[in-house]
Design an enzyme around this catalytic site. Structure first.
Site, PDB file in Angstrom:
ATOM      1  N   LYS A  52       0.849  -1.192   0.000  1.00  0.00           N
ATOM      2  CA  LYS A  52       0.000   0.000   0.000  1.00  0.00           C
ATOM      3  C   LYS A  52       0.880   1.235   0.000  1.00  0.00           C
ATOM      4  O   LYS A  52       2.035   1.183   0.447  1.00  0.00           O
ATOM      5  CB  LYS A  52      -0.938  -0.032   1.212  1.00  0.00           C
ATOM      6  CG  LYS A  52      -0.227  -0.032   2.585  1.00  0.00           C
ATOM      7  CD  LYS A  52       0.206   1.335   3.011  1.00  0.00           C
ATOM      8  CE  LYS A  52       1.106   1.345   4.203  1.00  0.00           C
ATOM      9  NZ  LYS A  52       1.805   2.641   4.377  1.00  0.00           N
ATOM     10  N   TYR A  78      -3.576   4.296   6.966  1.00  0.00           N
ATOM     11  CA  TYR A  78      -4.099   3.400   7.998  1.00  0.00           C
ATOM     12  C   TYR A  78      -5.307   4.019   8.688  1.00  0.00           C
ATOM     13  O   TYR A  78      -6.286   3.329   8.993  1.00  0.00           O
ATOM     14  CB  TYR A  78      -3.014   3.097   9.039  1.00  0.00           C
ATOM     15  CG  TYR A  78      -1.875   2.270   8.522  1.00  0.00           C
ATOM     16  CD1 TYR A  78      -2.048   0.938   8.169  1.00  0.00           C
ATOM     17  CD2 TYR A  78      -0.604   2.817   8.382  1.00  0.00           C
ATOM     18  CE1 TYR A  78      -0.994   0.169   7.702  1.00  0.00           C
ATOM     19  CE2 TYR A  78       0.452   2.060   7.908  1.00  0.00           C
ATOM     20  CZ  TYR A  78       0.253   0.742   7.569  1.00  0.00           C
ATOM     21  OH  TYR A  78       1.297  -0.011   7.090  1.00  0.00           O
TER      22      TYR A  78
END
Length: 408
Positions: free
Chosen positions: A162, A250
């Site tokens: 990511k 996140y």
């Protein structure tokens, strides 16, 4: 000498000749050197301080999926590669690096055949290696789309770190390449496999805090002195806008998987201090407010220039769920408060998230099971990031469609 005489790391990139030319990196793969510190496993240390296994891993289990690791940088060596020993369905079958010395040392330590040690120049040859069924792309974000397309062209499944890419358009390219090749595409959103975050998701699904009213997340730390020529994370061409894509994603993810909703609008702000070489190309601080159809809101904050914090909180009509730290590699916490009752929950060892992630893609390949963090999730998140930057640039609230595209 090969096109690369070094390697990319998740933490640092030093470009040969000084200065980062991202277009050249994407097209030609300019040389880079990885800097790593600290132990990963017991055994013989590399010159950069990363310990490697003393002995090659045991015999591969029948049915295990062979992975090629693309990029032997800090995150790959210290976090990902040691976790294959905990996986039940995945093993390291090949490695890819521009550093010949690192290829030999890491390859020897992990028992990778010399024929399965590829440079970036020779990567296309991986197509003829049946032992490699999947690749794990652990490179700077600006290189994800290019190397995913190369991997799909070689007939391999892809696990990509990511954020998925630098833009929604790049994500769409990756998904299209996956579909053309009829191969799986998974984004390495490890928190979906981490016990504390999984428990938090289950609690929110059970309305443990009552009707949700507010989610707050903050993922921040103070970056040391650096410049775009020294550190890929502060290069706009390789990292995007800054902390939002890296650490802040996140918090963005947590806001979505704890609310179970897609935002209908976003308001955001960015900050960049003047005359600071760290932020010559990227933002130092990003904050966003997401409004959900239910009326709940989420405040997502991330920074490369403030005291460290890793926190997620969900507050409802009946209680509050708190995590601090929330999304670390290990040592996460989870507290549920309702009235006078307070529970500290310990759902498991956070470190299993890495092996679970590997096994998840392996199961999708072997059993054709659904991927819970597919390319479409990565695309959704990049669209939300683009909306956050659009709101900050215009100073106005951006309204969203259900697929996270901006309303025109």
């Amino acid at each position: 000498m090969t096109m690369f005489d070094g390697d990319f790391t998740r933490r640092r990139m030093i470009a040969v000749g000084g200065g980062v030319a991202a277009a050249g990196l994407l097209v030609q793969g300019a040389a880079a050197l990885g800097q790593s510190t600290g132990p990963a496993a017991t055994g013989k240390p590399m010159p950069d301080g990363v310990d490697l296994p003393a002995n090659p891993p045991a015999t591969v289990q029948p049915g295990s999926v062979g992975f090629a690791i693309i990029g032997l940088g800090d995150y790959a060596l210290k976090q990902i590669m040691p976790r294959f020993a905990q996986s039940g369905r995945a093993h390291i079958a090949a490695i890819v690096s521009g550093n010949p010395a690192k290829l030999k040392q890491v390859g020897d330590a992990y028992g990778v055949p010399e024929s399965a040690r590829y440079s970036y120049d020779s990567f296309a040859q991986i197509a003829t290696n049946p032992a490699v069924e999947a690749v794990y792309i652990i490179l700077p974000t600006g290189l994800h789309a290019e190397w995913a397309e190369r991997a799909f062209a070689a007939g391999k499944h892809v696990l990509c770190e990511k954020p998925m890419a630098l833009s929604g358009a790049e994500c769409e390219r990756m998904i299209a390449a996956s579909q053309r090749a009829n191969r799986k595409l998974m984004i390495a959103y490890r928190c979906h496999f981490e016990p504390y975050n999984m428990a938090a998701m289950a609690l929110m699904e059970d309305d443990a805090v009552g009707a949700l009213r507010l989610i707050r997340t903050e993922h921040s730390y103070r970056m040391g002195p650096t410049t775009p020529s020294e550190n890929w994370r502060v290069s706009r061409a390789l990292a995007g806008g800054g902390p939002l894509e890296d650490y802040g994603i996140y918090g963005l993810q947590a806001a979505l998987y704890l609310s179970g909703e897609m935002p209908e609008s976003i308001s955001a702000a960015t900050y960049r201090p003047a005359n600071d070489p760290r932020f010559a190309e990227i933002f130092a601080h990003v904050s966003a407010q997401l409004r959900f159809p239910s009326g709940a809101t989420a405040h997502v904050v991330t920074s490369y220039d403030s005291a460290g914090l890793n926190m997620v909180e969900a507050r409802g009509t009946e209680g509050v769920l708190k995590m601090q730290p929330a999304t670390n590699y290990g040592g996460n916490t989870l507290t549920l408060e309702a009235g006078r009752n307070r529970q500290e929950l310990t759902p498991g060892d956070s470190e299993v998230q890495f092996a679970r992630q590997l096994d998840h893609l392996a199961s999708a390949i072997r059993d054709n099971t659904p991927i819970i963090t597919p390319g479409e999730m990565g695309l959704r998140d990049l669209r939300l990031i683009e909306a956050i930057y659009a709101s900050a640039a215009s100073g106005q609230t951006v309204r969203l469609n259900p697929d996270a595209t901006m309303r025109r």
